[in-house]
Design an enzyme around this catalytic site. Structure first.
Site, PDB file in Angstrom:
ATOM      1  N   GLU A  97     -19.680   7.575 -20.267  1.00  0.00           N
ATOM      2  CA  GLU A  97     -20.167   6.473 -21.052  1.00  0.00           C
ATOM      3  C   GLU A  97     -21.399   6.578 -22.219  1.00  0.00           C
ATOM      4  O   GLU A  97     -22.314   6.836 -22.543  1.00  0.00           O
ATOM      5  CB  GLU A  97     -21.147   6.114 -19.361  1.00  0.00           C
ATOM      6  CG  GLU A  97     -20.279   4.699 -18.707  1.00  0.00           C
ATOM      7  CD  GLU A  97     -19.845   3.473 -19.704  1.00  0.00           C
ATOM      8  OE1 GLU A  97     -20.323   3.245 -20.470  1.00  0.00           O
ATOM      9  OE2 GLU A  97     -19.624   2.579 -18.270  1.00  0.00           O
ATOM     10  N   ASP A 101     -26.755   0.441 -17.259  1.00  0.00           N
ATOM     11  CA  ASP A 101     -27.807  -0.504 -17.745  1.00  0.00           C
ATOM     12  C   ASP A 101     -28.001  -1.337 -16.224  1.00  0.00           C
ATOM     13  O   ASP A 101     -29.162  -0.203 -15.434  1.00  0.00           O
ATOM     14  CB  ASP A 101     -27.042  -1.749 -18.025  1.00  0.00           C
ATOM     15  CG  ASP A 101     -27.947  -3.179 -18.729  1.00  0.00           C
ATOM     16  OD1 ASP A 101     -28.834  -2.969 -19.366  1.00  0.00           O
ATOM     17  OD2 ASP A 101     -27.054  -4.206 -18.620  1.00  0.00           O
TER      18      ASP A 101
HETATM   19  P1  IMP Z   1     -24.109  -1.725 -16.516  1.00  0.00           P
HETATM   20  O1  IMP Z   1     -22.699  -1.900 -14.890  1.00  0.00           O
HETATM   21  O2  IMP Z   1     -24.886  -3.427 -16.250  1.00  0.00           O
HETATM   22  O3  IMP Z   1     -24.238  -0.559 -16.070  1.00  0.00           O
HETATM   23  O4  IMP Z   1     -23.045  -1.568 -17.546  1.00  0.00           O
HETATM   24  C1  IMP Z   1     -22.792  -1.010 -17.424  1.00  0.00           C
HETATM   25  C2  IMP Z   1     -22.492  -1.501 -18.845  1.00  0.00           C
HETATM   26  O5  IMP Z   1     -22.703  -2.438 -19.850  1.00  0.00           O
HETATM   27  C3  IMP Z   1     -22.300  -0.599 -20.367  1.00  0.00           C
HETATM   28  O6  IMP Z   1     -21.299   0.003 -20.590  1.00  0.00           O
HETATM   29  C4  IMP Z   1     -21.998  -1.978 -21.848  1.00  0.00           C
HETATM   30  O7  IMP Z   1     -20.246  -1.529 -21.749  1.00  0.00           O
HETATM   31  C5  IMP Z   1     -22.503  -2.984 -21.301  1.00  0.00           C
HETATM   32  N1  IMP Z   1     -23.984  -2.883 -21.562  1.00  0.00           N
HETATM   33  C6  IMP Z   1     -25.130  -3.091 -21.160  1.00  0.00           C
HETATM   34  N2  IMP Z   1     -25.877  -2.992 -21.167  1.00  0.00           N
HETATM   35  C7  IMP Z   1     -25.494  -2.648 -23.011  1.00  0.00           C
HETATM   36  C8  IMP Z   1     -26.119  -3.195 -24.263  1.00  0.00           C
HETATM   37  O8  IMP Z   1     -27.585  -2.965 -24.473  1.00  0.00           O
HETATM   38  N3  IMP Z   1     -25.101  -3.518 -25.157  1.00  0.00           N
HETATM   39  C9  IMP Z   1     -23.745  -3.284 -24.966  1.00  0.00           C
HETATM   40  N4  IMP Z   1     -23.681  -3.179 -24.684  1.00  0.00           N
HETATM   41  C10 IMP Z   1     -23.988  -3.235 -23.267  1.00  0.00           C
HETATM   42 MG    MG Z   2     -19.346   0.844 -21.311  1.00  0.00          MG
END
Ligand code: IMP
Ligand code: MG
Length: 174
Positions: A97, A101
């Site tokens: 990945e 986040d």
């Molecule tokens: P999560 O499900 O919130 O952990 O999100 C993961 C996905 O969100 C990552 O694989 C990214 O595609 C996108 N994402 C999260 N934070 C960022 C960031 O700071 N910049 C760009 N994409 C992000």
């Molecule tokens: Mg991603």
């Protein structure tokens, strides 16, 4: 509103870290074949660079999930846009990945993949924003832990742009 990108991690820092991760994975998987599962599109730049630095046999597959629109906030919805081409049953899988986040995407994905009976399943992420975690996810290999800022580059986008930057930057709006 003008947009600019400030460098957070230089190309040299990122390359050095990926080299270290490649060496660690190569020693952890000595004598085995590792199956890398790239989460598109963000994980693609990282996976290519990492795969080149792994010295045990490597196979690759790709999947695409969507949890974000053209916005910087999570919608909380995870949808499989493209599934894997091959079965992962019996394989030593590492999910690659760009960033963890909230953890929503990965927790969903890892649960789904573990149902497919891989021999082992680990997670490798270039970046981790631990402060933002909503769902608990075990990350096995992390490049960098970063503060809660929206980053771009090395595969990460803002509204589909900046993925091609060879460094990690922060988008600033003046
Ligand atoms: P999560 O499900 O919130 O952990 O999100 C993961 C996905 O969100 C990552 O694989 C990214 O595609 C996108 N994402 C999260 N934070 C960022 C960031 O700071 N910049 C760009 N994409 C992000
Ligand atoms: Mg991603």
């Amino acid at each position: 509103m003008a947009e600019r990108v400030e460098i957070m991690l230089t190309e040299e820092e990122v390359d050095k870290k990926i080299q270290e991760l490649g060496e660690k994975i190569s020693s952890d998987y000595a004598g085995k074949q590792v199956h890398l599962v790239c989460v598109l599109k963000g994980g693609s730049f990282f996976m290519c660079e990492l795969a080149k630095r792994i010295t045990v046999p490597v196979s690759l597959d790709f999947m695409s999930v969507s949890s974000y629109g053209g916005d910087t906030k999570s919608s909380g919805v995870v949808k499989i846009v493209k599934d894997l081409d091959e079965s992962i049953a019996g394989k030593d899988v590492i999910v690659i990945e760009d960033i963890v986040d909230s953890g929503r995407t990965l927790s969903y994905l890892l649960e789904m993949l573990s149902d497919r009976k891989p021999n082992s399943l680990r997670l490798c992420t270039l970046l981790d924003k631990p402060e933002r975690r909503v769902v608990d996810v075990k990350v096995d290999y992390t490049g960098f832990e970063i503060p809660d800022e929206f980053v771009v580059g090395y595969g990460l986008d803002y509204d589909q742009r900046y993925r091609n930057l060879p460094y990690i930057g922060v988008v600033k709006f003046d």
